[in-house]
Design a protein around this motif. Structure first.
Motif, PDB file in Angstrom:
ATOM      1  N   TYR A 125       0.915  -1.142  -0.073  1.00  0.00           N
ATOM      2  CA  TYR A 125       0.064  -0.073   0.079  1.00  0.00           C
ATOM      3  C   TYR A 125       0.890   1.197  -0.070  1.00  0.00           C
ATOM      4  O   TYR A 125       1.955   1.139   0.468  1.00  0.00           O
ATOM      5  CB  TYR A 125      -0.891   0.044   1.207  1.00  0.00           C
ATOM      6  N   ARG A 126       0.415   2.352  -0.455  1.00  0.00           N
ATOM      7  CA  ARG A 126       1.134   3.655  -0.557  1.00  0.00           C
ATOM      8  C   ARG A 126       0.303   4.801   0.175  1.00  0.00           C
ATOM      9  O   ARG A 126      -1.032   4.813   0.079  1.00  0.00           O
ATOM     10  CB  ARG A 126       1.632   3.712  -1.800  1.00  0.00           C
ATOM     11  N   LYS A 127       0.894   5.536   0.836  1.00  0.00           N
ATOM     12  CA  LYS A 127       0.383   6.731   1.586  1.00  0.00           C
ATOM     13  C   LYS A 127      -0.171   7.902   0.622  1.00  0.00           C
ATOM     14  O   LYS A 127       0.682   8.299  -0.342  1.00  0.00           O
ATOM     15  CB  LYS A 127       1.188   7.163   2.418  1.00  0.00           C
ATOM     16  N   GLY A 128      -1.336   8.642   0.866  1.00  0.00           N
ATOM     17  CA  GLY A 128      -1.710   9.465  -0.164  1.00  0.00           C
ATOM     18  C   GLY A 128      -3.056  10.085   0.359  1.00  0.00           C
ATOM     19  O   GLY A 128      -3.934   9.087   0.609  1.00  0.00           O
ATOM     20  N   ASN A 129      -3.432  11.284   0.649  1.00  0.00           N
ATOM     21  CA  ASN A 129      -4.448  12.001   0.957  1.00  0.00           C
ATOM     22  C   ASN A 129      -5.116  11.470   1.930  1.00  0.00           C
ATOM     23  O   ASN A 129      -6.162  11.055   2.604  1.00  0.00           O
ATOM     24  CB  ASN A 129      -5.459  11.703  -0.175  1.00  0.00           C
ATOM     25  N   PRO A 147      10.984   4.420  -1.868  1.00  0.00           N
ATOM     26  CA  PRO A 147      10.264   5.433  -1.280  1.00  0.00           C
ATOM     27  C   PRO A 147       9.557   6.359  -2.525  1.00  0.00           C
ATOM     28  O   PRO A 147       8.759   7.233  -2.311  1.00  0.00           O
ATOM     29  CB  PRO A 147      10.947   6.301  -0.457  1.00  0.00           C
ATOM     30  N   PHE A 148      10.012   6.145  -3.751  1.00  0.00           N
ATOM     31  CA  PHE A 148       9.437   7.082  -4.979  1.00  0.00           C
ATOM     32  C   PHE A 148       9.144   5.913  -6.048  1.00  0.00           C
ATOM     33  O   PHE A 148       9.236   4.678  -6.172  1.00  0.00           O
ATOM     34  CB  PHE A 148      10.569   7.824  -5.426  1.00  0.00           C
ATOM     35  N   GLY A 149       8.382   6.760  -6.853  1.00  0.00           N
ATOM     36  CA  GLY A 149       8.003   5.842  -8.008  1.00  0.00           C
ATOM     37  C   GLY A 149       6.625   5.254  -8.104  1.00  0.00           C
ATOM     38  O   GLY A 149       5.767   5.646  -7.226  1.00  0.00           O
ATOM     39  N   THR A 150       6.469   4.057  -8.777  1.00  0.00           N
ATOM     40  CA  THR A 150       5.110   3.532  -8.930  1.00  0.00           C
ATOM     41  C   THR A 150       4.925   2.654  -7.708  1.00  0.00           C
ATOM     42  O   THR A 150       3.682   2.196  -7.657  1.00  0.00           O
ATOM     43  CB  THR A 150       5.154   2.852 -10.241  1.00  0.00           C
TER      44      THR A 150
END
Length: 233
Positions: A125-129, A147-150
Motif C-alpha cells: 500500500y502507499r500513502k496519499g491523501n 520510497p518513490f516511483g510506482t
C-alpha cells in the motif's frame, strides 16, 4: 593592627567583584538588579547547583525572569525536563497539535510508527491523501521498497512501459544488461551496438579491440585514419 587584614580585604573585594559581574549579567537578562545582588537567593521550586554557583529549577518547572514557573503539560503528555523546546512531549500514540496531545488517527492498512507520533502504510500500500491505497502490480512485476516511483519494478528481462512490464527484445549476439538506462541489453564483446542490433566489428590489421569490446583502436605507434591504422608522418 597589621598582619592578615589586607588578605581578608582582598578576598572581600574579589567576592564583591564576582557579585557585580553576576549582577550585570542578570540585569542584562531582564532580572531585577536588587535580586541579582542577593546571590544567595534561590527562588521557589529550585535547588542550588551541587557544583559551582547558581541554581536549577525542579523537574516540571523552568526558569523565567529569575523565577521557576510550572510547565503546563497537556493531557496525554509528559514533562521532558529539558530547558529547550516546549518542555513536554506527547505519550506514545499521540501527536502534538495546537499545543495539545491528540490521538494519532491510523487509517486502514496502516500501522503506528516506532516513534509513536505518526503512521505508515503496510507493504503493498502507499500513502496519499491521508489514507493507504493498494499498489497495482502488473504481470512480470514485483513490489518495490523504493520510497518513490510506482511502488513496483519489473522482473529481469522486462522493463516498465506505462502501467505494464514489457519484455525486452534482445538481438542476436546480445545479452540482458543490468543498467536501467538504454535499451536494456548490450552486445557481446567484438560487436558494435546499434539501435536494434549487434553488428560484428571489422578490426583492421594493426588494431585490436578497445577496453569496451565494442570498438577498436590501433596498436602503437600506428594512428587511426578512417577505418585503417597507418604509420604517423
Amino acid at each position: 593592627m597589621t598582619g592578615r587584614v589586607p588578605a581578608v580585604t582582598n578576598r572581600a573585594v574579589s567576592r564583591l567583584e564576582s557579585l557585580l559581574v553576576l549582577a550585570m549579567a542578570m540585569c542584562s537578562a531582564g532580572i531585577a538588579c536588587g535580586q541579582a545582588l542577593d546571590a544567595g537567593a534561590i527562588p521557589d521550586n529550585a535547588e542550588a547547583n551541587r557544583y559551582g554557583s547558581g541554581w536549577t529549577c525542579d523537574e516540571g518547572y523552568r526558569e523565567s525572569s529569575g523565577q521557576c514557573v510550572a510547565i503546563e503539560v497537556p493531557e496525554h503528555g509528559f514533562a521532558t525536563g529539558s530547558a529547550y523546546g516546549k518542555g513536554w512531549e506527547c505519550h506514545h500514540g499521540y501527536q502534538d497539535q495546537e499545543s495539545g496531545c491528540v490521538p494519532v488517527e491510523i487509517p486502514d492498512n496502516a500501522f503506528l510508527t516506532a516513534s509513536g507520533n505518526g503512521w505508515k502504510c503496510h507493504r503493498g500500500y502507499r500513502k496519499g491523501n491521508g489514507r493507504c491505497t493498494s499498489i497495482d502490480v502488473p504481470d512480470h512485476g514485483y513490489l518495490s521498497d523504493l520510497p518513490f516511483g510506482t511502488g513496483w519494478q519489473c522482473e529481469r528481462g522486462f522493463r516498465a512501459e506505462g502501467e505494464r512490464c514489457a519484455r525486452i527484445a534482445v538481438p542476436e549476439h546480445g545479452y540482458l544488461s543490468d543498467s536501467s538506462l538504454g535499451p536494456g541489453w548490450t552486445c557481446e564483446r567484438g560487436y558494435r551496438i546499434t539501435a536494434t542490433d549487434c553488428i560484428a566489428l571489422e578490426v583492421p590489421p594493426g588494431a585490436h579491440l578497445d577496453y569496451t569490446g565494442h570498438d577498436w583502436e590501433c596498436d602503437r605507434p600506428l594512428k587511426r585514419v578512417a577505418d585503417a591504422c597507418v604509420i604517423p608522418r
